[in-house]
Design a protein around this motif. Structure first.
Motif, PDB file in Angstrom:
ATOM      1  N   LEU A  28     -15.007  92.928  -1.167  1.00  0.00           N
ATOM      2  CA  LEU A  28     -13.774  92.518  -0.495  1.00  0.00           C
ATOM      3  C   LEU A  28     -13.437  91.063  -0.785  1.00  0.00           C
ATOM      4  CD1 LEU A  28     -13.880  94.203   3.037  1.00  0.00           C
ATOM      5  CD2 LEU A  28     -13.263  95.158   0.815  1.00  0.00           C
ATOM      6  N   GLY A  29     -14.391  90.342  -1.371  1.00  0.00           N
ATOM      7  CA  GLY A  29     -14.158  88.938  -1.685  1.00  0.00           C
ATOM      8  C   GLY A  29     -12.987  88.742  -2.630  1.00  0.00           C
ATOM      9  N   GLY A  30     -12.184  87.720  -2.352  1.00  0.00           N
ATOM     10  CA  GLY A  30     -11.024  87.414  -3.180  1.00  0.00           C
ATOM     11  C   GLY A  30      -9.712  87.867  -2.584  1.00  0.00           C
ATOM     12  N   ILE A  31      -9.755  88.748  -1.600  1.00  0.00           N
ATOM     13  CA  ILE A  31      -8.512  89.182  -0.942  1.00  0.00           C
ATOM     14  C   ILE A  31      -7.955  88.031  -0.106  1.00  0.00           C
ATOM     15  CG2 ILE A  31      -7.544  90.718   0.813  1.00  0.00           C
ATOM     16  CD1 ILE A  31      -9.452  92.876  -0.124  1.00  0.00           C
ATOM     17  N   VAL A  32      -6.676  87.795  -0.256  1.00  0.00           N
ATOM     18  CA  VAL A  32      -5.999  86.698   0.452  1.00  0.00           C
ATOM     19  C   VAL A  32      -5.416  87.219   1.763  1.00  0.00           C
ATOM     20  CG1 VAL A  32      -4.183  84.953   0.315  1.00  0.00           C
ATOM     21  CG2 VAL A  32      -5.447  85.594  -1.750  1.00  0.00           C
ATOM     22  N   THR A  33      -5.598  86.457   2.841  1.00  0.00           N
ATOM     23  CA  THR A  33      -5.100  86.855   4.157  1.00  0.00           C
ATOM     24  C   THR A  33      -3.715  86.284   4.421  1.00  0.00           C
ATOM     25  OG1 THR A  33      -5.894  84.939   5.413  1.00  0.00           O
ATOM     26  CG2 THR A  33      -7.511  86.663   4.918  1.00  0.00           C
ATOM     27  N   LYS A  34      -3.099  86.734   5.490  1.00  0.00           N
ATOM     28  CA  LYS A  34      -1.797  86.195   5.887  1.00  0.00           C
ATOM     29  C   LYS A  34      -1.915  84.751   6.364  1.00  0.00           C
ATOM     30  CE  LYS A  34      -0.876  89.741   8.624  1.00  0.00           C
ATOM     31  NZ  LYS A  34      -0.156  90.624   9.585  1.00  0.00           N
ATOM     32  N   ASP A  35      -3.128  84.314   6.694  1.00  0.00           N
ATOM     33  CA  ASP A  35      -3.367  82.919   7.072  1.00  0.00           C
ATOM     34  C   ASP A  35      -3.543  82.028   5.848  1.00  0.00           C
ATOM     35  OD1 ASP A  35      -3.460  83.673   9.801  1.00  0.00           O
ATOM     36  OD2 ASP A  35      -5.564  84.245   9.591  1.00  0.00           O
ATOM     37  N   ILE A  38      -9.032  82.999   2.056  1.00  0.00           N
ATOM     38  CA  ILE A  38      -9.541  83.975   1.103  1.00  0.00           C
ATOM     39  C   ILE A  38     -10.865  84.532   1.619  1.00  0.00           C
ATOM     40  CG2 ILE A  38     -10.332  84.338  -1.272  1.00  0.00           C
ATOM     41  CD1 ILE A  38      -8.599  81.938  -2.086  1.00  0.00           C
ATOM     42  N   ILE A  39     -11.013  85.846   1.528  1.00  0.00           N
ATOM     43  CA  ILE A  39     -12.283  86.452   1.930  1.00  0.00           C
ATOM     44  C   ILE A  39     -13.372  86.021   0.944  1.00  0.00           C
ATOM     45  CG2 ILE A  39     -13.521  88.626   2.304  1.00  0.00           C
ATOM     46  CD1 ILE A  39     -10.898  89.893   3.122  1.00  0.00           C
ATOM     47  N   LYS A  40     -14.501  85.592   1.487  1.00  0.00           N
ATOM     48  CA  LYS A  40     -15.600  85.086   0.668  1.00  0.00           C
ATOM     49  C   LYS A  40     -16.179  86.198  -0.219  1.00  0.00           C
ATOM     50  CE  LYS A  40     -17.035  81.786   4.250  1.00  0.00           C
ATOM     51  NZ  LYS A  40     -18.110  81.441   5.216  1.00  0.00           N
ATOM     52  N   ILE A 165     -11.791 103.634   6.571  1.00  0.00           N
ATOM     53  CA  ILE A 165     -11.378 103.182   7.899  1.00  0.00           C
ATOM     54  C   ILE A 165     -12.094 101.880   8.257  1.00  0.00           C
ATOM     55  CG2 ILE A 165     -11.620 103.686  10.374  1.00  0.00           C
ATOM     56  CD1 ILE A 165      -9.275 105.116   9.270  1.00  0.00           C
ATOM     57  N   ALA A 166     -13.398 101.808   7.999  1.00  0.00           N
ATOM     58  CA  ALA A 166     -14.159 100.585   8.294  1.00  0.00           C
ATOM     59  C   ALA A 166     -13.560  99.394   7.562  1.00  0.00           C
ATOM     60  CB  ALA A 166     -15.617 100.771   7.902  1.00  0.00           C
ATOM     61  N   THR A 167     -13.201  99.584   6.294  1.00  0.00           N
ATOM     62  CA  THR A 167     -12.618  98.500   5.503  1.00  0.00           C
ATOM     63  C   THR A 167     -11.272  98.073   6.058  1.00  0.00           C
ATOM     64  OG1 THR A 167     -13.750  99.277   3.521  1.00  0.00           O
ATOM     65  CG2 THR A 167     -11.868  97.827   3.197  1.00  0.00           C
ATOM     66  N   ALA A 168     -10.441  99.041   6.393  1.00  0.00           N
ATOM     67  CA  ALA A 168      -9.129  98.711   6.951  1.00  0.00           C
ATOM     68  C   ALA A 168      -9.271  97.922   8.252  1.00  0.00           C
ATOM     69  CB  ALA A 168      -8.327  99.990   7.189  1.00  0.00           C
ATOM     70  N   LEU A 169     -10.233  98.285   9.078  1.00  0.00           N
ATOM     71  CA  LEU A 169     -10.458  97.564  10.328  1.00  0.00           C
ATOM     72  C   LEU A 169     -10.967  96.141  10.070  1.00  0.00           C
ATOM     73  CD1 LEU A 169     -12.055 100.443  12.438  1.00  0.00           C
ATOM     74  CD2 LEU A 169      -9.775  99.444  12.759  1.00  0.00           C
ATOM     75  N   ILE A 170     -11.859  96.002   9.091  1.00  0.00           N
ATOM     76  CA  ILE A 170     -12.325  94.662   8.719  1.00  0.00           C
ATOM     77  C   ILE A 170     -11.147  93.806   8.259  1.00  0.00           C
ATOM     78  CG2 ILE A 170     -13.632  93.347   6.996  1.00  0.00           C
ATOM     79  CD1 ILE A 170     -15.682  95.644   6.977  1.00  0.00           C
ATOM     80  N   LEU A 171     -10.345  94.353   7.366  1.00  0.00           N
ATOM     81  CA  LEU A 171      -9.223  93.589   6.826  1.00  0.00           C
ATOM     82  C   LEU A 171      -8.196  93.259   7.906  1.00  0.00           C
ATOM     83  CD1 LEU A 171      -8.762  95.365   3.362  1.00  0.00           C
ATOM     84  CD2 LEU A 171      -9.968  93.230   3.869  1.00  0.00           C
ATOM     85  N   GLU A 172      -7.976  94.175   8.843  1.00  0.00           N
ATOM     86  CA  GLU A 172      -7.091  93.880   9.969  1.00  0.00           C
ATOM     87  C   GLU A 172      -7.655  92.718  10.801  1.00  0.00           C
ATOM     88  OE1 GLU A 172      -4.216  94.745  11.127  1.00  0.00           O
ATOM     89  OE2 GLU A 172      -3.650  96.658  10.203  1.00  0.00           O
ATOM     90  N   SER A 173      -8.966  92.721  11.015  1.00  0.00           N
ATOM     91  CA  SER A 173      -9.581  91.659  11.814  1.00  0.00           C
ATOM     92  C   SER A 173      -9.471  90.300  11.129  1.00  0.00           C
ATOM     93  CB  SER A 173     -11.049  91.985  12.110  1.00  0.00           C
ATOM     94  OG  SER A 173     -11.880  91.755  10.986  1.00  0.00           O
ATOM     95  N   LEU A 174      -9.356  90.319   9.799  1.00  0.00           N
ATOM     96  CA  LEU A 174      -9.245  89.075   9.033  1.00  0.00           C
ATOM     97  C   LEU A 174      -7.795  88.709   8.727  1.00  0.00           C
ATOM     98  CD1 LEU A 174     -12.252  89.615   6.575  1.00  0.00           C
ATOM     99  CD2 LEU A 174     -12.216  88.327   8.720  1.00  0.00           C
ATOM    100  N   ASN A 175      -6.865  89.487   9.296  1.00  0.00           N
ATOM    101  CA  ASN A 175      -5.430  89.216   9.188  1.00  0.00           C
ATOM    102  C   ASN A 175      -4.900  89.379   7.763  1.00  0.00           C
ATOM    103  OD1 ASN A 175      -2.957  88.703  10.467  1.00  0.00           O
ATOM    104  ND2 ASN A 175      -3.065  86.499  10.047  1.00  0.00           N
ATOM    105  N   VAL A 176      -5.277  90.474   7.144  1.00  0.00           N
ATOM    106  CA  VAL A 176      -4.764  90.835   5.822  1.00  0.00           C
ATOM    107  C   VAL A 176      -3.532  91.720   6.012  1.00  0.00           C
ATOM    108  CG1 VAL A 176      -5.295  92.112   3.691  1.00  0.00           C
ATOM    109  CG2 VAL A 176      -7.030  90.624   4.746  1.00  0.00           C
ATOM    110  N   ASP A 177      -2.537  91.565   5.147  1.00  0.00           N
ATOM    111  CA  ASP A 177      -1.299  92.341   5.308  1.00  0.00           C
ATOM    112  C   ASP A 177      -1.531  93.816   4.962  1.00  0.00           C
ATOM    113  OD1 ASP A 177       0.055  93.048   2.448  1.00  0.00           O
ATOM    114  OD2 ASP A 177      -1.079  91.181   2.296  1.00  0.00           O
ATOM    115  N   TRP A 178      -0.676  94.656   5.543  1.00  0.00           N
ATOM    116  CA  TRP A 178      -0.866  96.100   5.436  1.00  0.00           C
ATOM    117  C   TRP A 178      -0.779  96.599   3.995  1.00  0.00           C
ATOM    118  CZ3 TRP A 178      -3.068  99.726   8.091  1.00  0.00           C
ATOM    119  CH2 TRP A 178      -2.890 101.066   7.713  1.00  0.00           C
ATOM    120  N   ASN A 179       0.127  96.048   3.186  1.00  0.00           N
ATOM    121  CA  ASN A 179       0.255  96.515   1.804  1.00  0.00           C
ATOM    122  C   ASN A 179      -1.055  96.340   1.037  1.00  0.00           C
ATOM    123  OD1 ASN A 179       2.910  97.296   2.082  1.00  0.00           O
ATOM    124  ND2 ASN A 179       3.756  95.401   1.264  1.00  0.00           N
TER     125      ASN A 179
END
Length: 252
Positions: A28-35, A38-40, A165-179
């Motif tokens: 998951l590292g490298g994904i940019v959040t709405k904040d 970047i995920i480590k 589902i686990a990944t989507a929940l993690i990404l939601e918790s880190l404020n990643v956009d839905w797309n």
């Protein structure tokens, strides 16, 4: 718009681990959040089962200092496919997500009811509301919120549904956009196509089960909103996620 899609695809491609004995390994590292954080890298790795890993694979994961493996499979699944873990792994957590439901799901698959899409939609909504699943996801986030457990590999059998589902929940918790969340989820189809090609060729309707669809994930999160008002409320109140702590540990 095309440039945005190309950029997202490049980010996704750069996160794929060169594992020879697995089909759906990615960081998951490298994904940019709405904040705009970047995920480590090397902290959160999603995948399918680990039973086929070879010495090169295990060496790569050891180099990434993988400390924990979280297995979402049932005890029956683990009996038939035993995880191989790197020498750096200190913790193996078994979270039998949907154990009872999985048995019922398999029985239904073998019945005369062949509406696989409907089965999968129900499975996904159960994943976010059924008592056992909620309890196990709560434990999952408890594991993630202990930085001493990082880096973490988490997986099920295919690495697409429970892991999705686990990944989507993690990404939601880190404020990643839905797309981005949905794009990562759908990437499983690319990497699982070869694994399940023979089954789907024999019976094309099995694609409903062996591959993922955007509406499966959408249905699950719509159910979260209907039941718990918002995804953030679900995370913080139901799964006991400390969102600030998750951001502190996993983003930079």
């Amino acid at each position: 718009m095309l440039e945005q899609i190309d950029t997202m695809e490049l980010i996704h491609e750069s996160r794929i681990l060169p594992i020879e004995g697995g089909y759906n390994f990615r960081d998951l590292g490298g994904i940019v959040t709405k904040d705009e954080t970047i995920i480590k890298p090397n902290y959160l790795i999603r995948t399918d089962e680990l039973s086929r890993l070879n010495s090169n694979d295990l060496g790569l994961l050891a180099d990434l200092n993988v400390k924990s493996v979280v297995d979402f499979r049932t005890s029956e699944e683990r009996k038939t496919s035993v995880d191989k873990v790197p020498i750096t792994c200190e913790n193996e957590f078994h979270l039998d997500i949907m154990a009872a439901n999985m048995n019922a799901f398999m029985e239904k698959m073998q019945s005369d009811d062949k509406d696989y899409k409907k089965m999968m939609q129900q499975f996904y909504t159960d994943l976010v509301t059924e008592e056992n699943a909620v309890k196990e996801f709560q434990e999952f986030f408890s594991i993630l919120q202990n930085e001493e457990n990082c880096s973490v590999i988490y997986h099920c059998t295919a690495g697409k549904d429970r892991t999705g589902i686990a990944t989507a929940l993690i990404l939601e918790s880190l404020n990643v956009d839905w797309n981005t969340i949905e794009s990562d989820y759908l990437l499983s189809n690319k990497f699982l196509a070869k694994k399940y090609a023979a089954y789907i060729e024999q019976n094309p309707t099995l694609a409903e089960i062996f591959l993922v669809q955007a509406e499966y994930l959408q249905d699950a999160f719509e159910q979260i909103r209907k039941t718990y008002y918002s995804v953030e409320d679900y995370l913080s109140d139901k799964l006991k996620v400390d969102i600030d702590l998750m951001k502190k540990i996993y983003t930079t």
